[in-house]
Design a protein around this motif. Structure first.
Motif, PDB file in Angstrom:
ATOM      1  N   THR A 105       0.830  -1.769  -0.189  1.00 45.98           N
ATOM      2  CA  THR A 105       0.265   0.105  -0.521  1.00 45.98           C
ATOM      3  C   THR A 105       0.774   0.972   0.005  1.00 45.98           C
ATOM      4  O   THR A 105       0.950   2.429  -0.810  1.00 45.98           O
TER       5      THR A 105
ATOM      6  N   PRO B 105       4.176   2.256  -0.919  1.00 46.73           N
ATOM      7  CA  PRO B 105       4.780   3.230  -1.695  1.00 46.73           C
ATOM      8  C   PRO B 105       2.896   4.061  -2.744  1.00 46.73           C
ATOM      9  O   PRO B 105       4.338   5.192  -3.338  1.00 46.73           O
ATOM     10  N   THR B 106       2.126   3.158  -3.258  1.00 48.57           N
ATOM     11  CA  THR B 106       1.711   3.955  -4.184  1.00 48.57           C
ATOM     12  C   THR B 106       0.959   5.094  -3.296  1.00 48.57           C
ATOM     13  O   THR B 106       0.762   6.635  -3.885  1.00 48.57           O
TER      14      THR B 106
ATOM     15  N   VAL C 201       2.501   7.748  -2.190  1.00 48.86           N
ATOM     16  CA  VAL C 201       3.707   8.422  -2.477  1.00 48.86           C
ATOM     17  C   VAL C 201       3.109  10.040  -3.146  1.00 48.86           C
ATOM     18  O   VAL C 201       3.013  10.735  -2.834  1.00 48.86           O
ATOM     19  N   VAL C 202       1.917   9.634  -4.867  1.00 43.69           N
ATOM     20  CA  VAL C 202       1.546  10.368  -5.571  1.00 43.69           C
ATOM     21  C   VAL C 202       0.456  11.239  -4.900  1.00 43.69           C
ATOM     22  O   VAL C 202       0.552  12.192  -5.439  1.00 43.69           O
TER      23      VAL C 202
ATOM     24  N   ALA D 295       4.336   5.863  -9.166  1.00 43.21           N
ATOM     25  CA  ALA D 295       4.493   5.924  -7.283  1.00 43.21           C
ATOM     26  C   ALA D 295       6.121   5.385  -7.956  1.00 43.21           C
ATOM     27  O   ALA D 295       6.779   5.939  -6.552  1.00 43.21           O
TER      28      ALA D 295
ATOM     29  N   LEU E  49      10.220   7.465  -6.168  1.00 45.01           N
ATOM     30  CA  LEU E  49      10.529   6.361  -5.322  1.00 45.01           C
ATOM     31  C   LEU E  49      11.818   6.843  -6.087  1.00 45.01           C
ATOM     32  O   LEU E  49      13.310   6.114  -5.034  1.00 45.01           O
TER      33      LEU E  49
END
Lengths: 263, 310
Positions: free
Chosen positions: A19, A21-22, A24-25, B138, B142
Motif C-alpha cells: 500500500t 509506495p502508491t 507517495v502520489v 509512484a 521513489l
C-alpha cells in the motif's frame, strides 16, 4: 488467533509494501515544483488546476468517461445476457462457453493490444474512441460474467419455475424475478467493467490518436514523451476514486458479516 | 468478508430436465434460449478478439514472406534471443519473490480474526483495482536518482545504487504490482484447509515445523501453483512497468512487440513474438490446471469480483 509474532510482523511489512509506495502520489500532487522531486519542497494546487483546465487533460478525462460508460453499457448488457445463457447450458457446453468468455483475462494484454490494433487498422476503427470502447468491452466481459454468475449460482432455480408455473411468461419471469435477484451481481459487474476500462492503458495506447486520447494514455505520455507533473494529480485522483468504493464495500461487508450469517 | 455466496461449480442451474414441475420446458427451447442469450457476447468476442487473433497467427507465418522465418529469427537473431531470455528471467524472479511474499501473508489471512481479515483483504484488493499507471508512477518517483529508495539504501551503506532504468527496478515494482494476483488464489485454497489436520500431525508426534511441512504445505500447493502460474504469465506480457521504469537497452518482450507493431508496423515479427508469449502462457496455465485444478483460480476470481462492487 494463534499466529506467531514473526508471522504478524512479516504480514504487516508485506501489507505496507502493497500500500505505502502508491501513497507517495498524494503528497506529490500538491507539490509546487515542476520536477518529480520527493518529498516536495513547496506546496500548491497547480497540478489539480491544470488537470481540470488544461485542454489536453480535461479532454482526456471526458474521453475516458465516454469510453468507460460505453464499455460499461455494452459489457454489462452482453455479459449479463451471457451469464443467464450459461445457466441454461449443460455442464459440458457451459464449461466450454465459460472458458471462451473468460479468456480475455488470461491472454497477455500486450498480445490483445497487438491483435486488436492490427484488426482495427483494417476496419478503420483505430484511433477512434468507439474503437477503444469496443476493445474494452471484450476485455470487460469476463468481469461481468463472473459477477453475475456468482450471484445466479446463489439463487434458487425453483423461484423461476414457480413464476412460470403461476402463469408468468418467460419475459416477465425475467423482469420480476431473475433480474431483481441478479441485480447486485449486475451492478458489481458494471462497476468492475467501468474501472477496468477507465484504467486500461495498453490497448488504449495502441489505438490512440490525437483525437482519441484517454486519461491513462495521457498520463503515460506525460512521463514518457514530456515531463508533466499533472500526472501526480491525476494519479492521486484515481487512487482515491478507486479506493473509497472498495473500502466502503469492505466495511459494509464486514458489518453485515458481523450482524449475522443471514443474508 | 465478500465471500462468494455459493461454492463455484456446485450449485447452479443444473436442474435435471426430466423432473420439471407443472409446465415442463422442453430441452430444445431451453437450449435455444441459452444460445440466444449467449450469442451477442460470443459474437463480440469473436469479432474483436478471436478472429483478429487467428489473423495475427496467420500473419506471423505469411508476413513478409510465407514460412517460419519470423519464428526462426526469434531464436537466431541475438537481440531477440537476449530479450526473450531477459523476459523469462524477470518473470521467474518476480514469480519466486511473489510466492515468498504472498505465502506468509495469505497464511496469516487464514489465522486472523474476521475484522483483521477484512482489513487484509482490503489491503490486497485496493492495489489490485488501483490504477496501474498511478502505482508505476509512484515507483518512478521513489526510484528516481536522489529519491527515497536511494536515500534508504545509502542509510545501510549502499551508495549510488541506480534503480530507475534498470532491470532490477523493473523487477521490484513488478513484484509489488503483481502481488495481489498471487495472494488471492493462495488464500482461496488455504481457506479450505482444515487446520485440525495440523494438530493431528502434532499430536502424533510431529514437530510444529514438520507437521506444517508434511501436512499444510502439500495441501496449500494448488494455491501456490495457480498463483505462481498466473503471476508468471502476467509478468511475461507486462508492458507498463518496463516501459515506464526500464530502458530500451533492457527491453522486455512487450516493449519489443510495441515497437514492432506501432513504429515498424511489422505485424509478422510482432505476431511471432505474441504467439511465443501465448504458447508459453497456455503451457503454464495447462500445467497449473493439471497440478492444481481450476478451483483455486475461479475461487480467486470470485474474491476479486466480490470485493469490487458489493
Amino acid at each position: 488467533m494463534n499466529a506467531r509474532p514473526w508471522l504478524k510482523i512479516v504480514s504487516v511489512l508485506i501489507g505496507l509494501f502493497l500500500t505505502v509506495p502508491t501513497l507517495v502520489v498524494i503528497p506529490m500532487s500538491f507539490s509546487a515544483s515542476k520536477t518529480f522531486r520527493f518529498p516536495p519542497e513547496g506546496w500548491s494546487l497547480e497540478w489539480y488546476e491544470r488537470l481540470f483546465t488544461a485542454p489536453e487533460w480535461s479532454t482526456s478525462i471526458v474521453n475516458s468517461l465516454q469510453v468507460g460508460l460505453l464499455t460499461t453499457l455494452l459489457a454489462t448488457t452482453l455479459g449479463t445476457a451471457a451469464a443467464l445463457g450459461l445457466q441454461r447450458l449443460g455442464p459440458r457446453a457451459r464449461g466450454l462457453a465459460t472458458g471462451l468468455l473468460l479468456s480475455p483475462i488470461i491472454i497477455p494484454h500486450i498480445l490483445i493490444a497487438l491483435v486488436i490494433f492490427s484488426a482495427f487498422l483494417r476496419l478503420g476503427l483505430s484511433g477512434t474512441l468507439s474503437g477503444i470502447a469496443l476493445a474494452h468491452t471484450a476485455m470487460a466481459l469476463p468481469f461481468v460474467v463472473i459477477a453475475v454468475t456468482a450471484r445466479l449460482q446463489g439463487m434458487d432455480p425453483a423461484l423461476q419455475k414457480a413464476g412460470g408455473s403461476l402463469g408468468a411468461n418467460p419475459f416477465s419471469v425475467f423482469r420480476k424475478i431473475t433480474l431483481p435477484l441478479a441485480l447486485p451481481g449486475v451492478l458489481s459487474g458494471a462497476v468492475l467493467a467501468f474501472i477496468s476500462s477507465f484504467d486500461e492503458v495498453v490497448i488504449a495506447l495502441f489505438l490512440q490518436s490525437p483525437s482519441a486520447l484517454t486519461l491513462p494514455v495521457q498520463m503515460f505520455n506525460s512521463v514518457t514523451v514530456q515531463i508533466d507533473p499533472t500526472i501526480s494529480a491525476a494519479s492521486s485522483l484515481m487512487v482515491v476514486l478507486v479506493s473509497v468504493p472498495i473500502l466502503l464495500a469492505q466495511v459494509i461487508g464486514a458489518r453485515r458479516g458481523k450482524a449475522g450469517r443471514q443474508r | 468478508m465478500p465471500a462468494p455466496t455459493a461454492p463455484p461449480e456446485t450449485a447452479g442451474a443444473a436442474v435435471p430436465a426430466g423432473r420439471a414441475p407443472a409446465r415442463p420446458r422442453p430441452a430444445a427451447r431451453r437450449r435455444a434460449a441459452a444460445l440466444f442469450l449467449l450469442l451477442p457476447a460470443l459474437v463480440a468476442l469473436g469479432v474483436f478478439f478471436v478472429l483478429p487473433l487467428l489473423d495475427i497467427v496467420m500473419r506471423s507465418f505469411t508476413d513478409p514472406e510465407p514460412g517460419a522465418g519470423n519464428y526462426l529469427s526469434l531464436f537466431t537473431d541475438g537481440y531477440t534471443l537476449r530479450v526473450l531470455g531477459r523476459t523469462l528471467l524477470v518473470a521467474l524472479i518476480v514469480t519466486v519473490a511473489g510466492v515468498l511474499l504472498a505465502y506468509p501473508y495469505a497464511y496469516m489471512m487464514t489465522l486472523a480474526s474476521p475484522t483483521t481479515r477484512a482489513v487484509m483483504v482490503t489491503v490486497v484488493l485496493v492495489p489490485f483495482w488501483t490504477s496501474m499507471l498511478a502505482r508505476n508512477f509512484a515507483w518512478m518517483v521513489l526510484m528516481q536518482d536522489g529519491g527515497v529508495v536511494q536515500g534508504l539504501l545509502s542509510l545501510v551503506g549502499l551508495n549510488g545504487v541506480r534503480l530507475l532504468g534498470t532491470t532490477t527496478g523493473v523487477a521490484v515494482s513488478m513484484i509489488q504490482v503483481l502481488l495481489p494476483f498471487m495472494v488471492l488464489p493462495m488464500y482461496s485454497v488455504m481457506q479450505q484447509i482444515d487446520r485440525r489436520l495440523l494438530l493431528a500431525g502434532q499430536s502424533l508426534g510431529a514437530s510444529r515445523l514438520s507437521s506444517f511441512r508434511k501436512v499444510y504445505l502439500p495441501l496449500s500447493l494448488p494455491g501456490i501453483v495457480s498463483g505462481a502460474s498466473l503471476v508468471f504469465v502476467l509478468a511475461l506480457g507486462f508492458y507498463v512497468t518496463p516501459a515506464l521504469l526500464g530502458s530500451p537497452q533492457g527491453a522486455l518482450i512487450a516493449q519489443v512487440i510495441a515497437v514492432r507493431t506501432r513504429e515498424l508496423l511489422d505485424f509478422g515479427g510482432a505476431g511471432a513474438l505474441g504467439v511465443f508469449i501465448l504458447v508459453v502462457t497456455l503451457i503454464s496455465l495447462g500445467v497449473s490446471r493439471r497440478l492444481a485444478g481450476s478451483g483455486a483460480a475461479s475461487g480467486a476470481a470470485h474474491v476479486m469480483a466480490g470485493g469490487g462492487g458489493r
